[in-house]
Motif scaffolding. Structure first.
Motif, mmCIF file in Angstrom:
data_model
loop_
_atom_site.group_PDB
_atom_site.id
_atom_site.type_symbol
_atom_site.label_atom_id
_atom_site.label_comp_id
_atom_site.label_asym_id
_atom_site.label_seq_id
_atom_site.Cartn_x
_atom_site.Cartn_y
_atom_site.Cartn_z
ATOM 1 N N SER A 125 0.836 -1.082 0.023
ATOM 2 C CA SER A 125 -0.028 0.259 0.085
ATOM 3 C C SER A 125 0.907 1.350 0.027
ATOM 4 O O SER A 125 2.003 1.418 0.497
ATOM 5 N N ARG A 126 0.508 2.255 -0.718
ATOM 6 C CA ARG A 126 1.480 3.387 -0.912
ATOM 7 C C ARG A 126 0.940 4.693 -0.506
ATOM 8 O O ARG A 126 -0.413 4.892 -0.144
ATOM 9 N N ILE A 127 1.805 5.654 -0.286
ATOM 10 C CA ILE A 127 1.507 6.851 0.120
ATOM 11 C C ILE A 127 2.283 7.872 -1.015
ATOM 12 O O ILE A 127 3.470 7.591 -1.213
ATOM 13 N N TYR A 128 1.509 8.734 -1.624
ATOM 14 C CA TYR A 128 2.116 9.631 -2.345
ATOM 15 C C TYR A 128 2.034 11.189 -1.844
ATOM 16 O O TYR A 128 0.976 11.518 -1.182
ATOM 17 N N HIS A 129 3.007 12.158 -2.170
ATOM 18 C CA HIS A 129 2.866 13.511 -1.766
ATOM 19 C C HIS A 129 3.123 14.046 -3.238
ATOM 20 O O HIS A 129 4.228 14.128 -3.929
ATOM 21 N N PHE A 130 2.177 14.906 -3.593
ATOM 22 C CA PHE A 130 2.062 15.775 -4.741
ATOM 23 C C PHE A 130 2.146 17.191 -4.317
ATOM 24 O O PHE A 130 1.566 17.501 -3.491
ATOM 25 N N HIS A 131 2.810 17.885 -5.372
ATOM 26 C CA HIS A 131 2.416 19.418 -5.042
ATOM 27 C C HIS A 131 2.022 19.979 -6.246
ATOM 28 O O HIS A 131 3.093 19.776 -7.347
ATOM 29 N N ALA A 132 0.942 20.700 -6.494
ATOM 30 C CA ALA A 132 0.630 21.123 -7.771
ATOM 31 C C ALA A 132 0.578 20.214 -8.864
ATOM 32 O O ALA A 132 0.925 20.783 -10.094
ATOM 33 N N GLY A 133 0.250 18.882 -8.662
ATOM 34 C CA GLY A 133 0.228 18.066 -9.711
ATOM 35 C C GLY A 133 1.381 17.240 -9.869
ATOM 36 O O GLY A 133 1.599 16.212 -10.361
ATOM 37 N N GLN A 134 2.523 17.723 -9.187
ATOM 38 C CA GLN A 134 3.922 17.186 -9.529
ATOM 39 C C GLN A 134 4.414 16.058 -8.309
ATOM 40 O O GLN A 134 3.908 16.598 -7.226
ATOM 41 N N LEU A 135 4.721 15.090 -8.730
ATOM 42 C CA LEU A 135 5.082 14.198 -7.794
ATOM 43 C C LEU A 135 6.325 14.628 -6.861
ATOM 44 O O LEU A 135 7.420 14.981 -7.378
ATOM 45 N N VAL A 136 6.181 14.528 -5.587
ATOM 46 C CA VAL A 136 7.420 15.138 -4.527
ATOM 47 C C VAL A 136 7.969 13.859 -4.196
ATOM 48 O O VAL A 136 9.092 13.691 -4.140
ATOM 49 N N LYS A 137 7.095 12.905 -3.818
ATOM 50 C CA LYS A 137 7.784 11.479 -3.130
ATOM 51 C C LYS A 137 6.815 10.591 -2.829
ATOM 52 O O LYS A 137 5.597 10.933 -2.808
ATOM 53 N N ARG A 138 6.977 9.335 -3.240
ATOM 54 C CA ARG A 138 5.976 8.157 -3.010
ATOM 55 C C ARG A 138 6.920 7.140 -2.072
ATOM 56 O O ARG A 138 7.937 6.976 -2.150
ATOM 57 N N THR A 139 5.967 6.234 -1.633
ATOM 58 C CA THR A 139 6.784 5.153 -0.635
ATOM 59 C C THR A 139 7.153 3.980 -1.823
ATOM 60 O O THR A 139 6.828 4.005 -3.033
ATOM 61 N N MET A 140 8.155 3.283 -1.621
ATOM 62 C CA MET A 140 8.689 2.131 -2.244
ATOM 63 C C MET A 140 8.320 0.812 -1.729
ATOM 64 O O MET A 140 8.492 0.513 -0.615
ATOM 65 N N ASP A 141 7.598 -0.073 -2.755
ATOM 66 C CA ASP A 141 6.875 -1.174 -2.259
ATOM 67 C C ASP A 141 7.702 -2.061 -1.632
ATOM 68 O O ASP A 141 8.934 -2.582 -2.115
ATOM 69 N N HIS A 142 7.469 -2.810 -0.473
ATOM 70 C CA HIS A 142 7.963 -3.865 -0.077
ATOM 71 C C HIS A 142 7.572 -5.061 -0.821
ATOM 72 O O HIS A 142 6.932 -6.107 -0.126
ATOM 73 N N SER A 143 8.091 -5.323 -2.184
ATOM 74 C CA SER A 143 7.526 -6.381 -3.015
ATOM 75 C C SER A 143 8.651 -6.900 -3.658
ATOM 76 O O SER A 143 9.711 -6.165 -4.032
ATOM 77 N N TYR A 144 8.306 -8.043 -4.512
ATOM 78 C CA TYR A 144 9.197 -8.928 -5.092
ATOM 79 C C TYR A 144 9.524 -8.053 -6.387
ATOM 80 O O TYR A 144 10.848 -7.808 -6.785
ATOM 81 N N VAL A 145 8.727 -7.371 -6.899
ATOM 82 C CA VAL A 145 8.972 -6.793 -8.415
ATOM 83 C C VAL A 145 9.798 -5.346 -8.133
ATOM 84 O O VAL A 145 10.384 -5.148 -8.967
ATOM 85 N N GLN A 146 9.341 -4.974 -6.670
ATOM 86 C CA GLN A 146 10.200 -3.581 -6.448
ATOM 87 C C GLN A 146 11.614 -3.878 -6.485
ATOM 88 O O GLN A 146 12.383 -3.185 -6.846
ATOM 89 N N THR A 147 12.040 -5.009 -5.970
ATOM 90 C CA THR A 147 13.352 -5.335 -5.770
ATOM 91 C C THR A 147 13.963 -5.787 -7.234
ATOM 92 O O THR A 147 15.210 -5.200 -7.646
ATOM 93 N N LEU A 148 13.244 -5.840 -8.131
ATOM 94 C CA LEU A 148 13.689 -6.200 -9.500
ATOM 95 C C LEU A 148 13.878 -4.789 -10.157
ATOM 96 O O LEU A 148 14.772 -4.361 -11.030
ATOM 97 N N VAL A 149 12.966 -3.827 -9.782
ATOM 98 C CA VAL A 149 12.982 -2.515 -10.446
ATOM 99 C C VAL A 149 14.072 -1.749 -9.933
ATOM 100 O O VAL A 149 15.012 -1.175 -10.611
ATOM 101 N N ASP A 150 14.452 -1.871 -8.605
ATOM 102 C CA ASP A 150 15.521 -1.473 -7.767
ATOM 103 C C ASP A 150 16.780 -1.956 -8.377
ATOM 104 O O ASP A 150 17.961 -1.208 -8.474
ATOM 105 N N ALA A 151 16.703 -3.111 -8.854
ATOM 106 C CA ALA A 151 17.963 -3.841 -9.365
ATOM 107 C C ALA A 151 18.287 -3.558 -10.933
ATOM 108 O O ALA A 151 19.060 -3.971 -11.692
ATOM 109 N N GLY A 152 17.243 -2.715 -11.396
ATOM 110 C CA GLY A 152 17.320 -2.202 -12.762
ATOM 111 C C GLY A 152 16.899 -3.492 -13.914
ATOM 112 O O GLY A 152 17.147 -3.283 -15.124
ATOM 113 N N GLN A 153 16.337 -4.590 -13.356
ATOM 114 C CA GLN A 153 15.902 -5.613 -14.234
ATOM 115 C C GLN A 153 14.429 -5.514 -14.912
ATOM 116 O O GLN A 153 14.003 -6.218 -15.760
ATOM 117 N N LEU A 154 13.730 -4.420 -14.074
ATOM 118 C CA LEU A 154 12.402 -4.177 -14.760
ATOM 119 C C LEU A 154 12.206 -2.847 -14.610
ATOM 120 O O LEU A 154 12.761 -1.980 -13.938
#
Length: 253
Positions: A125-154
């Motif tokens: 489950s995520r939290i997003y912080h936007f300002h004037a429609g632009q992303l400031v920061k969001r949480t990074m999932d504790h998920s298998y696919v997020q580890t693949l994204v972090d590793a540059g594989q997805l």
């Protein structure tokens, strides 16, 4: 509360195309401190009764701890960490007594009267912080696919449609202690929007689309739009959907 804005907020929840609702949400105003707000999303897992019991325990723990919280004397991040750890323990005790395997995610943000904001999450489950429609920061999932994204594989787009996108690396109620990532916003500003949501919502949108919707619509209309659009894009196979939106609207001169 810092001068210059007012809070407007909304929650939205729908069972989607599932037979039962396991998500739970809360948007709480502190009973003694005006301008102190807690938003929580919990996505329960573990069968019909198990998942609902787990997300119920997250909400019960969050309410009890928040009611005792004092922004003048207590540490907000310590409160959020306690929320994660206590809910995790209670969910595990529920599993022992019920012979089920209940689990839950948690995504919670706390806004203090002075305008500082703290958040914590465990799971996808995520939290997003936007300002004037632009992303400031969001949480990074504790998920298998997020580890693949972090590793540059997805890429983020490939992760969304990966067949194992629902596998979590950590959550509340599991054998191991849950992850608990924290974030601190020193001062919220007019034009900021915070959104906590379950994967049944964010799965169907890219960041730019979310930012545009939250910037252009009031919280109530935004929650209704995002649920309706996610339902449509789910094509009959959508998950439970839940979200909490808080918008900082500038005060008129």
């Amino acid at each position: 509360m810092a001068k210059g804005y007012r809070l407007s907020a909304s929650t939205g929840i729908h069972k989607g195309d599932r037979e039962y609702q396991q998500d739970q949400i809360a948007l709480l105003s502190h009973p003694r401190y005006p301008g102190c707000v807690l938003g929580v999303v919990a996505d329960g897992m573990g069968g019909r009764s198990g998942g609902r019991k787990a997300s119920n325990q997250v909400m019960l723990t969050a309410r009890q701890l928040f009611e005792r919280y004092s922004p003048d004397h207590d540490d907000a991040q310590a409160l959020l960490k306690q929320m994660v750890s206590e809910a995790h323990i209670v969910i595990k005790l529920t599993a022992i007594s019920s012979e089920q395997e209940p689990h839950s995610t948690l995504a919670a943000f706390l806004i203090n009267p002075a305008g500082d904001c703290h958040w914590a999450h465990a799971g996808d489950s995520r939290i997003y912080h936007f300002h004037a429609g632009q992303l400031v920061k969001r949480t990074m999932d504790h998920s298998y696919v997020q580890t693949l994204v972090d590793a540059g594989q997805l890429t983020e787009e490939e992760a969304n449609v990966h067949p194992q996108s629902n596998i979590l690396m950590g959550c509340l109620g599991a054998d191991d202690d849950p992850p608990c990532d924290l974030h601190f916003i020193p001062q919220l500003k007019p034009g900021d929007v915070l959104m906590a949501c379950s994967d049944g919502v964010w799965h169907y949108f890219n960041t730019e689309e979310l930012g545009s919707v939250l910037a252009s619509l009031a919280p109530r209309e935004a929650t209704e739009y995002l649920i309706d659009k996610a339902r449509s894009r789910g094509r009959g196979g959508g998950d439970n959907l839940s979200l909490v939106v808080v918008k900082l609207e500038p005060l008129d001169d």
